[in-house]
Each structure stands twice: as C-alpha cells, then as structure tokens.
Design a protein around this motif. Structure first.
Motif, PDB file in Angstrom:
ATOM      1  N   MET A   1       0.860  -1.167   0.000  1.00 47.33           N
ATOM      2  CA  MET A   1       0.000   0.000   0.000  1.00 47.33           C
ATOM      3  C   MET A   1       0.910   1.234   0.000  1.00 47.33           C
ATOM      4  N   LYS A   2       0.520   2.233  -0.771  1.00 48.18           N
ATOM      5  CA  LYS A   2       1.286   3.470  -0.824  1.00 48.18           C
ATOM      6  C   LYS A   2       0.620   4.518   0.051  1.00 48.18           C
ATOM      7  N   LEU A   3       1.440   5.247   0.790  1.00 43.75           N
ATOM      8  CA  LEU A   3       0.964   6.313   1.662  1.00 43.75           C
ATOM      9  C   LEU A   3       1.654   7.610   1.279  1.00 43.75           C
ATOM     10  N   LYS A   4       0.922   8.690   1.412  1.00 45.40           N
ATOM     11  CA  LYS A   4       1.500  10.023   1.304  1.00 45.40           C
ATOM     12  C   LYS A   4       1.235  10.714   2.632  1.00 45.40           C
ATOM     13  N   VAL A   5       2.304  11.180   3.264  1.00 44.97           N
ATOM     14  CA  VAL A   5       2.194  11.886   4.534  1.00 44.97           C
ATOM     15  C   VAL A   5       2.578  13.341   4.275  1.00 44.97           C
ATOM     16  N   PHE A   6       1.630  14.245   4.481  1.00 45.27           N
ATOM     17  CA  PHE A   6       1.854  15.673   4.301  1.00 45.27           C
ATOM     18  C   PHE A   6       2.106  16.285   5.679  1.00 45.27           C
ATOM     19  N   VAL A   7       3.248  16.921   5.853  1.00 44.00           N
ATOM     20  CA  VAL A   7       3.619  17.514   7.129  1.00 44.00           C
ATOM     21  C   VAL A   7       3.731  19.027   6.943  1.00 44.00           C
ATOM     22  N   THR A   8       3.002  19.780   7.772  1.00 48.86           N
ATOM     23  CA  THR A   8       3.034  21.239   7.697  1.00 48.86           C
ATOM     24  C   THR A   8       3.189  21.822   9.095  1.00 48.86           C
ATOM     25  N   LEU A   9       3.739  23.024   9.149  1.00 50.42           N
ATOM     26  CA  LEU A   9       3.863  23.707  10.432  1.00 50.42           C
ATOM     27  C   LEU A   9       2.489  24.116  10.945  1.00 50.42           C
ATOM     28  N   LYS A  10       2.319  24.063  12.251  1.00 53.97           N
ATOM     29  CA  LYS A  10       1.065  24.505  12.850  1.00 53.97           C
ATOM     30  C   LYS A  10       0.934  26.016  12.682  1.00 53.97           C
ATOM     31  N   PRO A  11      -0.306  26.507  12.633  1.00 53.61           N
ATOM     32  CA  PRO A  11      -0.501  27.962  12.551  1.00 53.61           C
ATOM     33  C   PRO A  11       0.189  28.638  13.737  1.00 53.61           C
TER      34      PRO A  11
ATOM     35  N   VAL B   1       4.141   0.542   2.235  1.00 53.35           N
ATOM     36  CA  VAL B   1       4.065  -0.354   3.390  1.00 53.35           C
ATOM     37  C   VAL B   1       3.264  -1.601   3.016  1.00 53.35           C
ATOM     38  N   ALA B   2       3.350  -2.606   3.856  1.00 55.67           N
ATOM     39  CA  ALA B   2       2.586  -3.830   3.626  1.00 55.67           C
ATOM     40  C   ALA B   2       1.090  -3.511   3.615  1.00 55.67           C
ATOM     41  N   ASP B   3       0.341  -4.220   2.786  1.00 58.19           N
ATOM     42  CA  ASP B   3      -1.098  -3.978   2.648  1.00 58.19           C
ATOM     43  C   ASP B   3      -1.856  -4.150   3.957  1.00 58.19           C
ATOM     44  N   ASP B   4      -1.343  -4.969   4.860  1.00 63.12           N
ATOM     45  CA  ASP B   4      -2.055  -5.217   6.122  1.00 63.12           C
ATOM     46  C   ASP B   4      -1.611  -4.280   7.252  1.00 63.12           C
ATOM     47  N   THR B   5      -0.869  -3.228   6.925  1.00 56.72           N
ATOM     48  CA  THR B   5      -0.450  -2.259   7.944  1.00 56.72           C
ATOM     49  C   THR B   5      -1.675  -1.518   8.453  1.00 56.72           C
ATOM     50  N   ASP B   6      -1.884  -1.559   9.767  1.00 54.80           N
ATOM     51  CA  ASP B   6      -3.092  -0.938  10.328  1.00 54.80           C
ATOM     52  C   ASP B   6      -2.877   0.552  10.599  1.00 54.80           C
ATOM     53  N   ASP B   7      -3.998   1.251  10.795  1.00 56.21           N
ATOM     54  CA  ASP B   7      -3.964   2.699  10.995  1.00 56.21           C
ATOM     55  C   ASP B   7      -3.162   3.091  12.230  1.00 56.21           C
ATOM     56  N   ALA B   8      -3.226   2.291  13.287  1.00 59.42           N
ATOM     57  CA  ALA B   8      -2.486   2.600  14.510  1.00 59.42           C
ATOM     58  C   ALA B   8      -0.977   2.593  14.255  1.00 59.42           C
ATOM     59  N   THR B   9      -0.511   1.678  13.445  1.00 57.76           N
ATOM     60  CA  THR B   9       0.908   1.613  13.103  1.00 57.76           C
ATOM     61  C   THR B   9       1.317   2.828  12.275  1.00 57.76           C
TER      62      THR B   9
ATOM     63  N   ARG C   1       3.739  10.011  14.383  1.00 55.89           N
ATOM     64  CA  ARG C   1       3.941  10.685  15.663  1.00 55.89           C
ATOM     65  C   ARG C   1       5.354  10.506  16.212  1.00 55.89           C
ATOM     66  N   LYS C   2       5.963   9.352  15.977  1.00 60.33           N
ATOM     67  CA  LYS C   2       7.275   9.067  16.565  1.00 60.33           C
ATOM     68  C   LYS C   2       8.444   9.532  15.705  1.00 60.33           C
ATOM     69  N   LEU C   3       8.251   9.644  14.392  1.00 52.07           N
ATOM     70  CA  LEU C   3       9.386   9.960  13.541  1.00 52.07           C
ATOM     71  C   LEU C   3       9.102  11.005  12.459  1.00 52.07           C
TER      72      LEU C   3
ATOM     73  N   THR D   1       5.138  16.614  16.420  1.00 52.19           N
ATOM     74  CA  THR D   1       3.754  17.011  16.701  1.00 52.19           C
ATOM     75  C   THR D   1       3.650  18.216  17.628  1.00 52.19           C
ATOM     76  N   VAL D   2       4.753  18.670  18.187  1.00 52.92           N
ATOM     77  CA  VAL D   2       4.731  19.893  18.989  1.00 52.92           C
ATOM     78  C   VAL D   2       4.513  21.102  18.076  1.00 52.92           C
ATOM     79  N   ILE D   3       5.163  21.089  16.904  1.00 50.98           N
ATOM     80  CA  ILE D   3       5.084  22.251  16.011  1.00 50.98           C
ATOM     81  C   ILE D   3       4.507  21.939  14.636  1.00 50.98           C
ATOM     82  N   GLU D   4       4.230  20.658  14.354  1.00 48.31           N
ATOM     83  CA  GLU D   4       3.767  20.270  13.019  1.00 48.31           C
ATOM     84  C   GLU D   4       2.465  19.495  13.074  1.00 48.31           C
ATOM     85  N   ASN D   5       1.660  19.667  12.039  1.00 52.88           N
ATOM     86  CA  ASN D   5       0.486  18.836  11.790  1.00 52.88           C
ATOM     87  C   ASN D   5       0.837  17.872  10.657  1.00 52.88           C
TER      88      ASN D   5
END
Length: 76
Positions: A1-11, A46-54, A60-62, A66-70
C-alpha cells in the motif's frame, strides 16, 4: 500500500523557509503572493495489512514533530 504523509507547520509557528520563498517570489516579480507556508511530503510503501495505529505511530514518533507540526495521511 502506498501512503502520502503531508507535514506542515502549525498555525502561529514561524516559517523561515516560507518567508524566504515569499521574498524570492516577490524579487522575481510575482507580487500577488500574500503568504507562503512550506511543508514536506513523505511517500511510503508499506505492507497492505499495515493498520492505521501503526501508521499513526510512524507519523507521531518519527515523521512529524507534533509539537510544532500537523500531518495528514493519504492512502493511494
């Protein structure tokens, strides 16, 4: 499964790269730009069976400070 993660600074968080881009656009004659906020795009496969929590844990971890970014995840 392909994911796109968009990271932006918080207002309210200063964005020196966005300011530099805004200044450069003005210098090049693009006067209609009122503001610029710069972010990043991270594409993952990622693997197709990767769950949302992962996926959330990776963000959140890498992938985002999350202190300054959404972040927002799109599954492709």
């Amino acid at each position: 499964m392909k994911l796109k993660v968009f990271v932006t600074l918080k207002p309210g968080v200063l964005d020196p790269q966005g300011r530099a881009i805004h200044h450069a656009l003005g210098s090049l004659g693009f006067d209609g730009v009122q503001d610029v906020r710069q972010g990043k795009l991270i594409e993952l496969e990622v693997a197709d069976d990767t769950d949302d929590a992962t996926i959330e844990g990776m963000c959140r971890k890498l992938l985002a400070n999350t202190v300054i970014e959404n972040y927002r995840v799109e599954k492709a």
